[in-house]
Design a protein around this motif. Sequence first.
Motif, mmCIF file in Angstrom:
data_model
loop_
_atom_site.group_PDB
_atom_site.id
_atom_site.type_symbol
_atom_site.label_atom_id
_atom_site.label_comp_id
_atom_site.label_asym_id
_atom_site.label_seq_id
_atom_site.Cartn_x
_atom_site.Cartn_y
_atom_site.Cartn_z
ATOM 1 N N ILE A 48 -11.847 46.794 15.163
ATOM 2 C CA ILE A 48 -11.695 48.235 14.997
ATOM 3 C C ILE A 48 -12.561 48.684 13.840
ATOM 4 C CG2 ILE A 48 -9.733 48.056 13.414
ATOM 5 C CD1 ILE A 48 -8.536 50.512 14.864
ATOM 6 N N GLN A 49 -13.013 49.949 13.918
ATOM 7 C CA GLN A 49 -13.829 50.530 12.854
ATOM 8 C C GLN A 49 -13.530 52.021 12.778
ATOM 9 O OE1 GLN A 49 -18.043 50.515 13.523
ATOM 10 N NE2 GLN A 49 -18.552 51.033 11.400
ATOM 11 N N LYS A 50 -13.125 52.442 11.584
ATOM 12 C CA LYS A 50 -12.912 53.862 11.341
ATOM 13 C C LYS A 50 -14.258 54.504 11.030
ATOM 14 C CE LYS A 50 -8.428 54.705 11.571
ATOM 15 N NZ LYS A 50 -7.860 55.776 12.421
ATOM 16 N N MET A 51 -14.593 55.543 11.807
ATOM 17 C CA MET A 51 -15.851 56.252 11.608
ATOM 18 C C MET A 51 -15.545 57.648 11.074
ATOM 19 S SD MET A 51 -17.836 55.024 15.054
ATOM 20 C CE MET A 51 -19.413 55.587 14.444
ATOM 21 N N GLY A 52 -15.047 57.665 9.856
ATOM 22 C CA GLY A 52 -14.635 58.930 9.255
ATOM 23 C C GLY A 52 -13.233 59.299 9.717
#
Length: 977
Positions: free
Chosen positions: A169-173
């Motif tokens: 998972i990656q939070k993009m803002g």
Amino acid sequence: MASSSKANLAEQDEGEEAEEIEHFNDFTLASSWERFISEIEATCRQWLADGPKRLREKGAVHLDSSDNIYKVKSELKNAAKIYSMEYYFEIGGNGKIADWDCTLHDLQLCFGVKEFLVISPQSASGVVLDAPEATKLLSAVSIALANCSSLWPAFVPVHDPSRKAFIGIQKMGTIFTRRFEADRIGSQVPIKFMHLEGLYELFVSKFAYCMSDHSMHLFRVHLLMKLTYQTLSNDEDNYDDIQEADTENAESETSPGCGNPNRKHWDDDCPWNEWYSAEDPVMGFDLVVTWSEKVVESSLEMAEMENASPHEAEKWILAPNLYPNLDSSKGDRIGFASQLHLLVNALEMSFEAPFIEDFVSVENPGSDNLESTMVIPPPTVLDRVLKDLFLEDPQLPDFAKDEHKSSRAIKGAPVESLFAQFCLHSLWFGNCNIRAIAVLWIEFVREIRWHWEESQPLPKIPANGSIDLATCLINQKLQMLALCIGKKRELNEEFEDCIGTKDNASANMEVITTFCLVLVPLLLRVLLQLIKMQEVNKVGDESSSFHARSQAFDEKRDSLLTPEGFNGSKTVESKFSANGQDVHSADKSTLDSIRGGSAGPVGSMMLLKLCQSLHAPFTQSAPLMTEDMHEERLRAIETFGFSFNFSAQLERETLSSDMSAFKAANPGAVFEDFIRWYSPRDWENDKSEAKGPSTDLTEGMNVDWPPQGRLSRRMSESGNFWRKIWDEASILPASEQKPLLDPNREGEKILHYLETMQPHQLLEQMVCTAFRASADTLNQTNYGSLKEMDTKMDQLYLTMASTLRPLQVNLLSNTSDTIEDLQRLCVVFEHVEKLLILAASLHRRFRQVPRISEAIFSNYYDFYLPTMGIGLADVDTQKEFDMKLQLSQNERQVVSNMFTPPTANQSWRKVLSMGNHLNGHEPILREIIFSMRDNASDNHYASSSPRDDQQDTETYRMYTCGTSNDLRVALSIISYD
């Protein structure tokens, strides 16, 4: 004062306690999961604060697979489990996924990320086998990263390790979230996914609303494709076919008849193949073919692309597959270097016995140890070696052909000579142990003695009448023996011509007896009459003899003054009477009948006592000497001191022979005449005392006679040894003299030297010759114009010359450090030998495009060079050689020819199930990146951030990697949260 200060301190303590109570964090109520998240957050904040450069300074680990990727690691504990969290980051990296950068990490290539986290349990498998635990672990990392305001993607390995499965998972803002998932099918890949059309439909199914028929809908899918082909391995089943095709491809570069169509090994035409067969250091090649980014709108276009030829690709990249551990020594590589190392060990053992027979005799005290550790080959092998050594070749080899410019600096023997061939055979005879060498040497000397006794010429030795003092002493002795055998054969042939056959032996003996009893006394009487006639001419009656003598003398002068073609005055001839001419003719004929062994007049030189031309005699060649004979003469000079008379004593036989020949060619000559011809610097001309030319006969015809001058001081001293030799020298031409070189005596001396030499003396010369012959053999290899290889060969010869110098001057002892130097020299030799074999292998593959072989070798040379200064046992073999070379358009066809069409024996093993074939070969690996891009302002992923208005967002991305039996898929999707 004290009480007031105490009161102030008490007030301050109370204020601080009140602040602590206000900001107190009660962790007693926090769960273990919250503590775990807090610990992850603290670690991430620390890494964020340090930054990549500071982390590298603190000891970040560099990845071997990449030049600029590092990682740091931290251990985390949650309840009873311990997790490992790794942070991967780049320093100065500019690799792009579109360029298929081979230095990218696996997760970077799969998901298109740069820096990332990987959290995994510290267990045997290293993966999370429980799905709920994996989801919970990923959530904890996501929460911690959100608290840190970090945009790092995080991954968790799941399922079985062989599946290489990840979730991430990656939070993009605050708007977008990217989710990752990767998995692998290890067998039984569906037929649909073996083709590009099926993979395309798999990707479209992730975002298409209609699942009925993807071929009827148009989607702008961006595509990158990379195919990897591999040449066939050089096993016994297919290597013959490869060699035949390679021969056909190289026909334009090789002359007819040079190739061997029946070759069964790659190095059959290499110079070292006579002694050993080397493993091909180049196992094969990987060809990476990449297409530039394309936009595909339907599955039909994918089907067309699957049928496209690899020649249509944008880039071709070649990667060599070298032999495993080529840069290290595992003890299983056989070559000159390994055998030279055994020869050095034999040299070290050679000091244990005074005679070479002691290593063979059972009575030797150490023979039990020798028998248990050293094996002698059977007699059949010994006979085969001797037959090869003494095989008569009607044409002698060119000993100077392909010789390195520094080869003669090593005091060995030429590679094609008899002794050099003996040394090379010794390297492989009985694994080069001292006992086997002793047996071979004894039989070798016996064979040489047979050639001597039977007057048979020695093979592989030039009988050109010279001895090469730059070679080892044994080679000089063999050259001398070859000359003695030649002289002995000549004497035997002359004797047979005189004696005839054995049937006529008795008749010949009668002829010899008659000759001795009748003709010899008659010849003696004639000789005495001639001597008496000369005395009468010198001391006869003055009235009669003086007139005849003057006429004869005048006629001699005239004959010398009127050579053939001389334009003299006619009045000169008219002054001579017929009677005078008769006297002149009689005198001249008498001198000519006495003169013997003349090579002709020496210019205009005249004798001192007779007005006759000085004739140069035929002389015997000076006896040839080997190095030890020269050293013996030098030691004698050092012992007795250098003086003119002593040097004459050393040269007595040669001087006496030359003087006898001079007397025979110049009857009536004196010692001064010999000095004027033999040693002109010992004759001092005195023109001031000259009486001028004599003009007794005619006007205008001058004769500068007699010559004016004197002997030098050393020649005119009383007791001069040269004059003594002159007085004792007989009058004999060179053809009738006793030969200066006695072939029987010298031949027996040489054989005595070979039969009685000490073992260490033999091994010292063998080591020098073996190193030189091995290097000369390798130097004959054709490896093109590789400057690095030329440099290493030059350095090798110089290193050998300096290391072997103590052996050449007999300074070696069994406690000497030279043995260790020789062992280090073997290591250096092995390094160069490996490089040269690699250079030869590359050159023969890329004769038509030498840039490829030069680039690969240069790159490997730079990789291998740091290991050449240390022992092979200390070489770091962890790092593997990895090189990618981009090919030009004109080089593609040559590389394509390396992929020969499979034969029937090879094609049945595989069922071709993938497209994009190269000469019938399917790719061993196919990698594709599908991506779908949307403008964030045109869909529901839009945000109020102005920075998103001008760029496309890669909403879907799928990476596939595999073959017909293996498929790995990595998917990343951006969603709106």
